[in-house]
Design an enzyme around this catalytic site. Structure first.
Site, PDB file in Angstrom:
ATOM      1  CG  HIS A  12     -44.026  83.261  23.849  1.00 59.64           C
ATOM      2  ND1 HIS A  12     -42.812  84.382  23.002  1.00 59.64           N
ATOM      3  CD2 HIS A  12     -43.750  82.654  24.417  1.00 59.64           C
ATOM      4  CE1 HIS A  12     -41.753  83.979  23.730  1.00 59.64           C
ATOM      5  NE2 HIS A  12     -41.752  83.033  24.794  1.00 59.64           N
TER       6      HIS A  12
ATOM      7  CB  ILE B  13     -50.275  86.229  20.176  1.00 59.69           C
ATOM      8  CG1 ILE B  13     -51.418  85.592  19.489  1.00 59.69           C
ATOM      9  CG2 ILE B  13     -49.229  86.358  19.698  1.00 59.69           C
ATOM     10  CD1 ILE B  13     -51.503  86.615  17.743  1.00 59.69           C
ATOM     11  CB  CYS B  14     -46.946  86.313  25.684  1.00 61.25           C
ATOM     12  SG  CYS B  14     -45.696  87.142  26.566  1.00 61.25           S
ATOM     13  CG  LEU B  15     -45.180  89.220  19.097  1.00 65.09           C
ATOM     14  CD1 LEU B  15     -43.710  87.616  19.218  1.00 65.09           C
ATOM     15  CD2 LEU B  15     -45.452  88.686  17.726  1.00 65.09           C
TER      16      LEU B  15
ATOM     17  CG  PHE C 295     -48.021  89.233  28.136  1.00 63.96           C
ATOM     18  CD1 PHE C 295     -48.406  87.785  28.508  1.00 63.96           C
ATOM     19  CD2 PHE C 295     -48.695  89.887  26.919  1.00 63.96           C
ATOM     20  CE1 PHE C 295     -49.929  87.334  27.867  1.00 63.96           C
ATOM     21  CE2 PHE C 295     -49.591  88.720  26.410  1.00 63.96           C
ATOM     22  CZ  PHE C 295     -49.578  88.272  27.139  1.00 63.96           C
TER      23      PHE C 295
END
Lengths: 156, 295
Positions: A87, A94-96, A149
Site C-alpha cells: 500500500h 501511502i494508501c491508508l 484510492f
C-alpha cells in the site's frame, strides 16, 4: 480557521516532545505546519530493525478537521528509504484509509497515525509495491489527498 | 436620498477596508453616518475598521450605537462580536465574555432572515474561549493579590507596561508614524514579549514554591478531543462522547460520522451535555491559575 490548527499543533507537539511509543521519534517541527518523524518497525524481517523510515506531515489551516498530508520521504543523507509495502508507492505516497477525506477523523493525531503506520508495516508479509506502481509514480501529479484510492484489499 | 448616499459611501468604505486603507475607510464610514445615522451596519463596519486602527474605545461606542439601533432583541451578532474584541483589548474580560456569549447565542439561534457566515459559529466559539481564559486569569490574579502575593504584583506591573506600550503603538498608528503592517508587527511583538516574561515569572515561582504555583493539568473530561481546548458548550453524541459544539459541527459538515466510531451522525443528533457543561462552568469559576501553563 488558522487559530484552531496552530493551538492544536502546539499541544500535540508539546505532548510528543514528552513521550512517544518505542520506534517513533520526532525529527523536526521547526515549522509548525510541517513535521518530520522517524519510524522503525519491530519484529518484521522485511524491515531491518535499525533502519528508520522518514515521514513528512503537512498540516492545512483546517487541521484537525481535515487530515494532514502524510508521505514517506526518500533521503540521501541520512539515508532514508521508502519502506516496501503493497500500500506504499515508491514515491512515498501511502494508501491508508485514515489519511483520506472519508477515513479521517479529527480525533486522530500525529501519534496515532504513526502507530497505525507502524502496525501496518509490522503486520506486512509481502515485500512488494502496489500493483501499477511504476505507472502511478511516473504519471501522478496530484496531491495525495486528491487521489481516490480503492481499498480493494483490506487484508493487507 | 440621504440613505442612498450613505449606502454609496459605505460601499466605498468597504472597498477601502478590503484594500487595507483603514484611515480612509474610517473617514468614509464617518461621512456615511453623517448622511444617515440609522443604519446599524455602518456603525459595525466602522467599529471593525476602528479595531484595526486600535481605537478600541471608539469601536465600543460604534458597537453600542449599532446595537441600540437594531434593538435589544434584534439580530446583530457582528456588533456583539466586535464589541467583545474591543472590550477584551481594553482589558475588560467580564464585559467581553458577556458580549461574546451574546454573539455566540445569536449565531446558534439566528433569526430567520439573519445572514450567518458558515465560519461564524467556530470563530465566535473560540472567541468565547479566549474571553473565558482572560477572565480566568484576571480572577486568579485577584485571588493571588488578596494573599499579598508577589507574583501578582509582578504580573500586574508587566500588564501595565504592556498596556502602555500597546497604547503607544496605537497612537503612532493613528498619527500615521507607523503603517498598518509595522503597527501590527509591533503589537504582536509586545504581546509575545509579555507572554514570555509571564511564563518566566511563573516558572521561577513554580520552582520556588511548588505547592502554590505549580502548573496542574486541566482534567481530561473537560477537554474537547478535537481542539484539545477546555470546552464551554459541550454536546454529546449517540455514543456518549462529548465535544465542543462548534468543532464537532464543523467536522459533521464535512463528514456526517461519529469521529470515534464512524457511525452515521448529523448535527441534529447532537444534544447539549448539561451535566458536563456544569462541570466546565465550575472549572471556569474555580479561578485557580495552575492551568494557565497549559495554554
Amino acid at each position: 480557521m488558522a487559530g484552531m490548527s496552530s493551538k492544536r499543533l502546539q499541544k500535540e507537539l508539546a505532548k510528543i516532545q514528552g513521550t512517544l511509543p518505542p520506534g517513533i521519534s520526532l525529527v523536526s517541527a521547526d515549522n509548525l505546519r510541517e513535521w518530520q518523524m522517524d519510524l522503525t518497525v519491530p519484529d518484521n524481517p522485511i524491515y531491518p530493525p535499525n533502519e528508520p523510515y522518514r515521514l513528512r506531515f503537512q498540516f492545512s489551516p483546517n487541521y484537525p478537521i481535515e487530515a494532514p498530508e502524510c508521505v514517506f520521504l526518500a533521503l540521501p543523507n541520512p539515508e532514508r528509504k521508502v519502506p516496501i509495502h503493497p500500500h506504499i508507492y515508491s514515491n512515498g505516497i501511502i494508501c491508508l484509509d485514515l489519511l483520506d477525506a472519508q477515513g479521517w477523523s479529527p480525533v486522530h493525531n500525529v501519534e496515532s497515525i504513526c502507530i497505525s503506520l507502524q502496525s501496518m508495516l509490522a503486520s506486512n508479509t509481502k515485500a512488494e509495491r502496489p500493483p501499477g506502481d511504476a505507472e502511478f509514480v511516473a504519471t501522478n501529479r496530484r496531491r495525495p489527498r486528491d487521489i481516490n484510492f480503492l481499498y480493494h484489499d483490506p487484508s493487507v | 436620498m440621504a440613505a442612498y448616499q450613505a449606502e454609496q459611501l459605505k460601499e466605498k468604505g468597504n472597498t477601502a477596508f478590503r484594500n487595507g486603507e483603514y484611515q480612509e475607510a474610517e473617514n468614509l464610514y464617518t461621512q456615511a453616518i453623517q448622511k444617515h445615522s440609522r443604519n446599524p451596519l455602518i456603525f459595525t463596519n466602522r467599529a471593525n475598521v476602528r479595531l484595526k486602527l486600535q481605537k478600541n474605545n471608539d469601536a465600543v461606542n460604534d458597537c453600542l450605537n449599532s446595537i441600540e439601533i437594531s434593538g435589544p432583541k434584534g439580530q446583530n451578532h457582528k456588533a456583539f462580536y466586535f464589541l467583545a474584541q474591543a472590550q477584551l483589548a481594553l482589558h475588560h474580560p467580564h464585559e467581553a465574555l458577556s458580549s461574546a456569549l451574546t454573539a455566540y447565542e445569536q449565531v446558534l439561534h439566528p433569526q430567520p432572515a439573519a445572514k450567518i457566515s458558515p465560519k461564524d459559529l467556530e470563530t465566535f466559539s473560540s472567541f468565547v474561549l479566549k474571553c473565558k481564559k482572560a477572565k480566568f486569569i484576571a480572577r486568579d490574579r485577584e485571588r493571588l493579590r488578596r494573599q499579598g502575593d508577589l507574583r501578582a504584583e509582578l504580573e500586574d506591573a508587566l500588564e501595565c507596561q504592556k498596556q502602555h506600550d500597546l497604547e503607544h503603538v496605537a497612537d503612532q498608528l493613528q498619527s500615521c508614524q507607523l503603517g498598518n503592517v509595522e503597527a501590527s508587527e509591533r503589537h504582536q511583538e509586545i504581546l509575545t514579549n509579555y507572554e514570555t516574561k509571564i511564563s518566566e515569572i511563573r516558572a521561577v515561582f513554580a520552582a520556588a514554591d511548588p505547592s502554590n504555583h505549580k502548573p496542574r493539568e486541566v482534567p481530561d473530561h473537560l477537554i474537547d478531543m478535537i481542539t484539545f481546548e477546555p470546552m464551554h458548550d459541550p454536546v454529546i453524541t449517540k455514543n456518549g462522547h462529548s465535544y465542543e459544539r462548534a468543532t464537532i459541527s464543523e467536522h459533521l459538515k464535512r463528514s456526517p460520522t461519529d469521529p470515534l466510531t464512524r457511525d452515521p451522525l448529523t448535527i441534529n443528533d447532537l444534544r447539549p451535555n448539561l451535566g458536563l457543561k456544569a462541570a466546565c462552568d465550575e472549572f471556569w469559576q474555580s479561578g485557580a491559575s495552575e492551568w494557565i501553563g497549559e495554554w
